[in-house]
Scaffold this motif. Structure first.
Motif, PDB file in Angstrom:
ATOM      1  N   GLU A 172     -49.766  23.726  16.676  1.00  0.00           N
ATOM      2  CA  GLU A 172     -50.481  24.609  17.432  1.00  0.00           C
ATOM      3  C   GLU A 172     -50.909  23.785  18.697  1.00  0.00           C
ATOM      4  OE1 GLU A 172     -50.014  27.383  17.035  1.00  0.00           O
ATOM      5  OE2 GLU A 172     -49.339  27.579  15.193  1.00  0.00           O
ATOM      6  N   LEU A 173     -51.407  22.778  18.543  1.00  0.00           N
ATOM      7  CA  LEU A 173     -51.788  21.915  19.724  1.00  0.00           C
ATOM      8  C   LEU A 173     -50.765  21.648  20.798  1.00  0.00           C
ATOM      9  CD1 LEU A 173     -54.098  20.172  21.620  1.00  0.00           C
ATOM     10  CD2 LEU A 173     -53.421  18.339  20.221  1.00  0.00           C
ATOM     11  N   ALA A 174     -49.331  21.227  20.007  1.00  0.00           N
ATOM     12  CA  ALA A 174     -48.153  21.070  20.964  1.00  0.00           C
ATOM     13  C   ALA A 174     -47.957  22.326  21.689  1.00  0.00           C
ATOM     14  CB  ALA A 174     -47.033  20.660  19.804  1.00  0.00           C
ATOM     15  N   ARG A 175     -48.180  23.478  20.977  1.00  0.00           N
ATOM     16  CA  ARG A 175     -47.807  24.682  21.494  1.00  0.00           C
ATOM     17  C   ARG A 175     -48.794  24.861  22.872  1.00  0.00           C
ATOM     18  NH1 ARG A 175     -47.592  30.297  20.115  1.00  0.00           N
ATOM     19  NH2 ARG A 175     -49.404  29.909  18.627  1.00  0.00           N
ATOM     20  N   ALA A 176     -49.917  24.524  22.538  1.00  0.00           N
ATOM     21  CA  ALA A 176     -50.879  24.739  23.815  1.00  0.00           C
ATOM     22  C   ALA A 176     -50.572  23.924  25.048  1.00  0.00           C
ATOM     23  CB  ALA A 176     -52.437  24.620  23.228  1.00  0.00           C
ATOM     24  N   TYR A 177     -50.191  22.722  24.582  1.00  0.00           N
ATOM     25  CA  TYR A 177     -49.724  21.918  25.579  1.00  0.00           C
ATOM     26  C   TYR A 177     -48.664  22.374  26.395  1.00  0.00           C
ATOM     27  CZ  TYR A 177     -52.785  17.829  24.077  1.00  0.00           C
ATOM     28  OH  TYR A 177     -53.805  17.095  23.603  1.00  0.00           O
ATOM     29  N   ILE A 178     -47.457  22.828  25.768  1.00  0.00           N
ATOM     30  CA  ILE A 178     -46.389  23.408  26.392  1.00  0.00           C
ATOM     31  C   ILE A 178     -46.709  24.616  27.314  1.00  0.00           C
ATOM     32  CG2 ILE A 178     -44.079  24.760  25.687  1.00  0.00           C
ATOM     33  CD1 ILE A 178     -44.121  22.682  23.178  1.00  0.00           C
TER      34      ILE A 178
ATOM     35  N   GLU B  27     -57.697  20.147  20.018  1.00  0.00           N
ATOM     36  CA  GLU B  27     -57.849  18.704  20.423  1.00  0.00           C
ATOM     37  C   GLU B  27     -59.097  18.400  19.237  1.00  0.00           C
ATOM     38  OE1 GLU B  27     -56.098  17.614  24.514  1.00  0.00           O
ATOM     39  OE2 GLU B  27     -58.413  17.903  24.425  1.00  0.00           O
ATOM     40  N   HIS B  28     -60.058  18.987  19.146  1.00  0.00           N
ATOM     41  CA  HIS B  28     -61.158  18.907  18.372  1.00  0.00           C
ATOM     42  C   HIS B  28     -60.772  18.932  17.032  1.00  0.00           C
ATOM     43  CE1 HIS B  28     -65.029  19.174  16.547  1.00  0.00           C
ATOM     44  NE2 HIS B  28     -64.669  20.599  15.835  1.00  0.00           N
ATOM     45  N   VAL B  29     -60.107  20.092  16.537  1.00  0.00           N
ATOM     46  CA  VAL B  29     -59.600  20.159  15.363  1.00  0.00           C
ATOM     47  C   VAL B  29     -58.638  18.942  14.570  1.00  0.00           C
ATOM     48  CG1 VAL B  29     -58.305  21.683  13.477  1.00  0.00           C
ATOM     49  CG2 VAL B  29     -59.972  22.517  14.952  1.00  0.00           C
ATOM     50  N   VAL B  30     -57.761  18.596  15.464  1.00  0.00           N
ATOM     51  CA  VAL B  30     -56.744  17.669  15.198  1.00  0.00           C
ATOM     52  C   VAL B  30     -57.361  16.243  15.010  1.00  0.00           C
ATOM     53  CG1 VAL B  30     -54.727  16.226  16.223  1.00  0.00           C
ATOM     54  CG2 VAL B  30     -54.515  18.777  16.250  1.00  0.00           C
ATOM     55  N   THR B  31     -58.255  15.930  15.918  1.00  0.00           N
ATOM     56  CA  THR B  31     -59.034  14.718  15.888  1.00  0.00           C
ATOM     57  C   THR B  31     -59.673  14.688  14.465  1.00  0.00           C
ATOM     58  OG1 THR B  31     -59.309  14.669  18.203  1.00  0.00           O
ATOM     59  CG2 THR B  31     -60.777  13.136  17.167  1.00  0.00           C
ATOM     60  N   ILE B  32     -60.406  15.726  14.206  1.00  0.00           N
ATOM     61  CA  ILE B  32     -61.067  15.443  12.814  1.00  0.00           C
ATOM     62  C   ILE B  32     -60.218  15.560  11.600  1.00  0.00           C
ATOM     63  CG2 ILE B  32     -62.678  16.644  11.128  1.00  0.00           C
ATOM     64  CD1 ILE B  32     -64.063  17.874  13.715  1.00  0.00           C
ATOM     65  N   TYR B  33     -59.049  16.362  11.466  1.00  0.00           N
ATOM     66  CA  TYR B  33     -58.044  16.231  10.579  1.00  0.00           C
ATOM     67  C   TYR B  33     -57.388  14.755  10.620  1.00  0.00           C
ATOM     68  CZ  TYR B  33     -57.761  21.097   9.174  1.00  0.00           C
ATOM     69  OH  TYR B  33     -58.275  22.481   8.877  1.00  0.00           O
ATOM     70  N   GLU B  34     -57.122  14.209  11.798  1.00  0.00           N
ATOM     71  CA  GLU B  34     -56.492  12.934  11.735  1.00  0.00           C
ATOM     72  C   GLU B  34     -57.256  11.858  11.149  1.00  0.00           C
ATOM     73  OE1 GLU B  34     -53.449  13.208  15.358  1.00  0.00           O
ATOM     74  OE2 GLU B  34     -55.352  12.389  15.697  1.00  0.00           O
ATOM     75  N   SER B  35     -58.714  12.154  11.058  1.00  0.00           N
ATOM     76  CA  SER B  35     -59.795  11.229  10.481  1.00  0.00           C
ATOM     77  C   SER B  35     -59.879  11.353   8.868  1.00  0.00           C
ATOM     78  CB  SER B  35     -60.842  10.945  11.223  1.00  0.00           C
ATOM     79  OG  SER B  35     -61.690  12.434  11.147  1.00  0.00           O
ATOM     80  N   ILE B  36     -59.444  12.556   8.395  1.00  0.00           N
ATOM     81  CA  ILE B  36     -59.731  12.811   7.142  1.00  0.00           C
ATOM     82  C   ILE B  36     -58.682  13.217   6.243  1.00  0.00           C
ATOM     83  CG2 ILE B  36     -62.125  13.553   7.713  1.00  0.00           C
ATOM     84  CD1 ILE B  36     -61.357  16.722   7.277  1.00  0.00           C
TER      85      ILE B  36
ATOM     86  N   ALA C  34     -57.529  28.917  13.572  1.00  0.00           N
ATOM     87  CA  ALA C  34     -57.114  30.383  13.767  1.00  0.00           C
ATOM     88  C   ALA C  34     -57.603  30.782  15.257  1.00  0.00           C
ATOM     89  CB  ALA C  34     -57.386  31.194  12.548  1.00  0.00           C
ATOM     90  N   LEU C  35     -59.055  30.362  15.515  1.00  0.00           N
ATOM     91  CA  LEU C  35     -59.238  30.988  16.661  1.00  0.00           C
ATOM     92  C   LEU C  35     -58.393  30.152  17.868  1.00  0.00           C
ATOM     93  CD1 LEU C  35     -61.157  32.407  18.443  1.00  0.00           C
ATOM     94  CD2 LEU C  35     -62.771  30.607  18.298  1.00  0.00           C
ATOM     95  N   GLY C  36     -57.968  29.235  17.932  1.00  0.00           N
ATOM     96  CA  GLY C  36     -57.404  28.373  18.656  1.00  0.00           C
ATOM     97  C   GLY C  36     -55.886  29.021  19.046  1.00  0.00           C
ATOM     98  N   VAL C  37     -55.370  29.254  17.921  1.00  0.00           N
ATOM     99  CA  VAL C  37     -54.028  30.044  17.795  1.00  0.00           C
ATOM    100  C   VAL C  37     -54.284  31.458  18.582  1.00  0.00           C
ATOM    101  CG1 VAL C  37     -52.231  31.285  16.602  1.00  0.00           C
ATOM    102  CG2 VAL C  37     -53.262  28.979  15.726  1.00  0.00           C
ATOM    103  N   ALA C  38     -55.244  32.127  18.432  1.00  0.00           N
ATOM    104  CA  ALA C  38     -55.643  33.522  19.231  1.00  0.00           C
ATOM    105  C   ALA C  38     -55.771  33.187  20.438  1.00  0.00           C
ATOM    106  CB  ALA C  38     -56.729  34.055  18.456  1.00  0.00           C
TER     107      ALA C  38
ATOM    108  N   ALA D  98     -52.280  22.255  12.593  1.00  0.00           N
ATOM    109  CA  ALA D  98     -53.032  22.153  13.797  1.00  0.00           C
ATOM    110  C   ALA D  98     -52.304  21.287  14.946  1.00  0.00           C
ATOM    111  CB  ALA D  98     -54.322  21.423  13.230  1.00  0.00           C
ATOM    112  N   GLN D  99     -51.648  20.033  14.636  1.00  0.00           N
ATOM    113  CA  GLN D  99     -50.796  19.523  15.577  1.00  0.00           C
ATOM    114  C   GLN D  99     -49.796  20.195  16.220  1.00  0.00           C
ATOM    115  OE1 GLN D  99     -49.576  16.167  12.852  1.00  0.00           O
ATOM    116  NE2 GLN D  99     -51.082  14.685  13.912  1.00  0.00           N
TER     117      GLN D  99
END
Length: 819
Positions: free
Chosen positions: A682-688, A659-668, A640-644, A679-680
């Motif tokens: 929102e990461l895409a939105r950040a890259y864009i 990136e930190h959140v997605v990395t952990i989510y992808e492992s669990i 949520a903070l990343g989105v903000a 989370a992926q």
């Protein structure tokens, strides 16, 4: 391996596979698959007899290594209740346990038990899913072999396909009394019938505790009884329990059975056409045995049988009876209390007098011997089963036994039993913890309790007696979060006593509090605001500013404001609540909830700086948390903070955190888990936002594909991904692609969102821009006129989002937009 005559190559191959598995060592099989999750509430019946050929056919149908990835195999087992469908499933699951990573059992006899069962699976998998649909998606995407057993699919009004995980993975067994449901099998279905005479005789002798050495001498008598009972499995067990309990000898049972069968048909002639008359006769013989006992146990057992028929057939814990005794003891110390219809919260001495005799006659001290004696008798007669649950004891009934016990009650008996049962539950609220901690276990019982409806219940006794009981039923529904059923019960109360939640009388305050709770959860925002403004005004004059009850009501009012598109009205309330909770040493969970709601307000009003400060505070708190659920809660807060950060233009901070959140989510988490995909996204939105378009689009396209494979087209997660993808096409100058995707988004938003929600308005704005870029100006004008009209109603005059919309509309009207 030699082929069997007429076997065919496919059947032979299946048999060969089974032989190969049998030749492997258990250790090797476990290494290949191995059972990790065993969520099966029932245990294997020691009396299980026969069915070997059926188990072998089921083994042929289910090969975990084959069905895990290529095809979902479904088997439906149909047959009369009590023929052993559930026991067959337990036996099969036990035999095949190590072939499945997960074996999951769900009682689908009604919606409440189904929800409980699926949520137990979610808990075992340590998955945060809160709905059956979400849990089914988890199973559908799990590559490890699993077996899902749906037991008691006996309601012809329910659509049981809603409980089937989608896709090609996994194995599923469903049991039902409805032969038509065999159509859901993907392999030949099984219609379970009675055991043959030899096996029926063996089961009866085992159930009657006849020593094996004596079987040859008693086989003929046992065969006679088995024939009388039509080889019905439950009837055989019931007869055996009756004999084992010393109520008659095996050679006397046939005569005893015939006598009770004659009486059954005399008093209940409708049973002549019943397929269950054999097993019901064995039940009636047990009733006679209880009536003839000279001890109190027989009468107490009959009373308990009536009480258990009012609730659900699933496990009812003994703690209920102790807590009811505590509550009744407290009321009994006020013998002069008089009930009035206005005093709708009060239970009095009249209610105490309607408790079961083994409680109401001995309020001086708690003594559970009578309950234990009565339940031991019912268990010995196979009318109940005993369970160990979380350090407590509980009892359940077979669905056939439960239906019989309920159907045999005359109208006055049913009224008396309902009042007894409701008094038990109402007095037990002295310990509300058992209702909230074990809420999933209580749901089917509470639903059964309120099933007659308010109109019928008010006919049982005068309103002064019944209203407190029915209001306590409403509290029970609220405690177990059955809000739709709560709303239905409240509507019935309104009609019977002629009141309305829109015309508030202060003496009915407990009813208005319950109505406000259900209105918020069911998103009836205007009614919730009306009720809560009244409730908070009254409480503000009678409670201190720091009273948790007042703060809870104010928090609920703020939620209602926010849901109704009035976040500005909610913000000052929430700020005050948060400041007060920060001074408490307790209620920290409510502090976090209030902060999260305030963040929702800030987001809805584009106050991104305040949202960031708030979320950073929440993240700090959760980073210091130690409870088991904290890691996932922390990740969600960081998400949520990343989105903000994205909304505030702090793209680099957003990328680092996401990136930190997605990395952990992808492992669990599984690839299709909604938290991972969100989370992926929102990461895409950040890259864009950082103009890393290729990286962003690649992630979005993968996320969209996974979601299309597992979600409905109206699912908000899929629509959110498509919105981001559509706006990205727009920014890259791919206007036609943007129109194609955003038209779909806007169509779905019209189905799932109200017109004031910011996401819907943003999608309409994006589509209007795309229309303009391909020359469809009239379509763009139509969309933007609607957007501006709504934003004028919901946003401040100086709000930048509102002003941007108005400028774009002006440019469209003037024909001066430059693209």
């Amino acid at each position: 391996m030699t082929l069997r005559y007429g076997e065919g190559p496919e059947a032979a191959l299946n048999r060969l596979r089974r032989k190969v598995k049998k030749t492997q060592s258990p250790a090797k099989r476990r290494a290949q698959t191995g059972n990790i999750h065993w969520i099966v509430a029932k245990t294997e019946n020691k009396l299980f007899t026969g069915r070997a050929e059926l188990i072998h056919r089921m083994q042929d149908a289910f090969h975990a290594g084959d069905v895990a990835m290529t095809q979902q195999t479904r088997l439906v087992i149909t047959g009369l209740g009590g023929q052993g469908k559930s026991e067959v499933c337990i036996k099969f699951a036990s035999v095949m346990r190590e072939d499945f990573w997960g074996v999951f059992w769900v009682d689908v006899s009604n919606e409440s038990t189904a929800h409980n069962g699926f949520m137990a699976i979610a808990k075992a998998l340590r998955s945060p899913e809160k709905t059956i649909e979400e849990l089914l998606l988890v199973l559908a995407s799990t590559t490890k072999p699993w077996l899902l057993i749906l037991d008691n699919a006996d309601d012809p009004t329910l659509d049981y396909t809603a409980y089937f995980p989608r896709g090609k993975r996994g194995a599923l067994i469903m049991t039902s009394r409805i032969a038509e449901y065999s159509k859901y099998s993907t392999v030949p279905s099984e219609a379970l019938e009675g055991l043959d005479l030899t096996l029926s005789t063996r089961l009866l002798l085992k159930a009657a505790h006849v020593p094996k050495a004596a079987w040859p001498s008693q086989t003929k008598e046992a065969e006679n009884v088995a024939n009388l009972l039509g080889s019905h499995t439950l009837a055989l067990i019931q007869a055996g329990a009756y004999i084992a309990g010393g109520h008659c000898r095996l050679d006397q049972y046939a005569e005893r059975y015939r006598r009770h069968h004659k009486q059954l048909l005399q008093h209940h002639p409708n049973q002549r056409q019943s397929r269950y008359q054999n097993v019901i006769t064995t039940f009636e013989a047990s009733i006679h045995a209880m009536k003839t006992l000279k001890s109190k146990a027989g009468a107490d057992a009959l009373e308990l049988l009536r009480i258990f028929s009012i609730v659900h057939h699933s496990i009812l814990p003994r703690q209920l009876f102790y807590d009811a005794w505590v509550g009744a003891w407290a009321v009994s110390r006020q013998p002069h209390e008089r009930l009035k219809i206005r005093d709708i919260k009060s239970l009095g001495s009249k209610h105490v007098s309607r408790l079961p005799s083994f409680l109401g006659q001995n309020l001086g001290r708690w003594d559970d011997r009578r309950i234990d004696d009565a339940t031991d008798l019912l268990v010995s007669l196979s009318l109940m089963a005993r369970h160990e649950i979380d350090g407590d004891i509980g009892w359940s009934m077979h669905p056939v036994v439960h239906t019989w016990a309920k159907d045999r009650l005359e109208h006055d008996q049913k009224k008396h039993a309902w009042i007894q049962t409701c008094c038990l539950c109402a007095f037990s609220l002295v310990n509300s913890t058992i209702w909230t901690v074990r809420e999933t276990g209580w749901r089917p019982h509470v639903r059964s309790l309120v099933s007659p409806g308010a109109k019928e219940l008010f006919l049982y006794e005068p309103p002064t007696f019944m209203l407190p009981l029915i209001v306590h039923c409403a509290w029970l529904l609220s405690a177990v979060r059955e809000y739709k059923a709560l709303q239905t019960l409240l509507d019935g109360i309104y009609r019977v006593i002629d009141i309305s939640p829109w015309s508030l009388a202060e003496e009915y305050m407990p009813i208005w509090q319950l109505a406000a709770t259900s209105s918020i959860v069911l998103r009836q925002s205007k009614l919730a605001i009306h009720l809560l403004e009244h409730i908070t005004r009254i409480e503000a004059t009678t409670l201190s500013d720091t009273d948790p009850q007042l703060l809870t009501s104010q928090y609920s009012l703020a939620r209602a404001y926010n849901d109704n598109g009035q976040p500005e009205s909610a913000i000052p309330l929430l700020i005050n609540i948060i400041n007060l909770y920060k001074t408490f040493s307790t209620h920290q969970d409510w502090l976090l909830e209030s902060q999260i709601e305030l963040n929702r307000c800030y987001t809805n009003t584009n106050r991104h700086h305040e949202a960031i400060l708030l979320l950073e505070d929440i993240v700090r708190v959760r980073e210091s948390a130690t409870e088991p659920s904290a890691p996932h809660s922390l990740l969600r807060s960081q998400h949520a903070l990343g989105v903000a950060y994205i909304a505030a233009g702090r793209v680099a901070d957003a990328i680092d955190l996401l990136e930190h959140v997605v990395t952990i989510y992808e492992s669990i988490l599984e690839e299709s888990h909604h938290d991972r995909l969100a989370a992926q996204n929102e990461l895409a939105r950040a890259y864009i936002s950082d103009e890393r378009f290729d990286e962003g689009v690649k992630i979005l396209q993968r996320v969209e594909q996974v979601q299309k494979d597992t979600l409905e087209e109206t699912d908000v997660c899929l629509v959110s991904t498509q919105y981001t993808l559509g706006t990205t096409y727009l920014e890259r100058g791919q206007a036609e692609d943007a129109v194609r995707v955003l038209e779909q988004v806007v169509r779905m938003h019209e189905v799932i969102m109200n017109e004031t929600q910011p996401e819907r308005l943003s999608a309409m704005y994006g589509l209007a821009r795309a229309y303009k870029n391909i020359g469809e100006v009239e379509k763009a004008l139509g969309l933007m006129s609607r957007v501006v009209e709504v934003r004028k109603r919901t946003l401040r005059e100086d709000d930048e989002v509102r002003l941007e919309s108005e400028r774009f509309l002006e440019h469209l009207v003037a024909g001066t937009v430059c693209g």
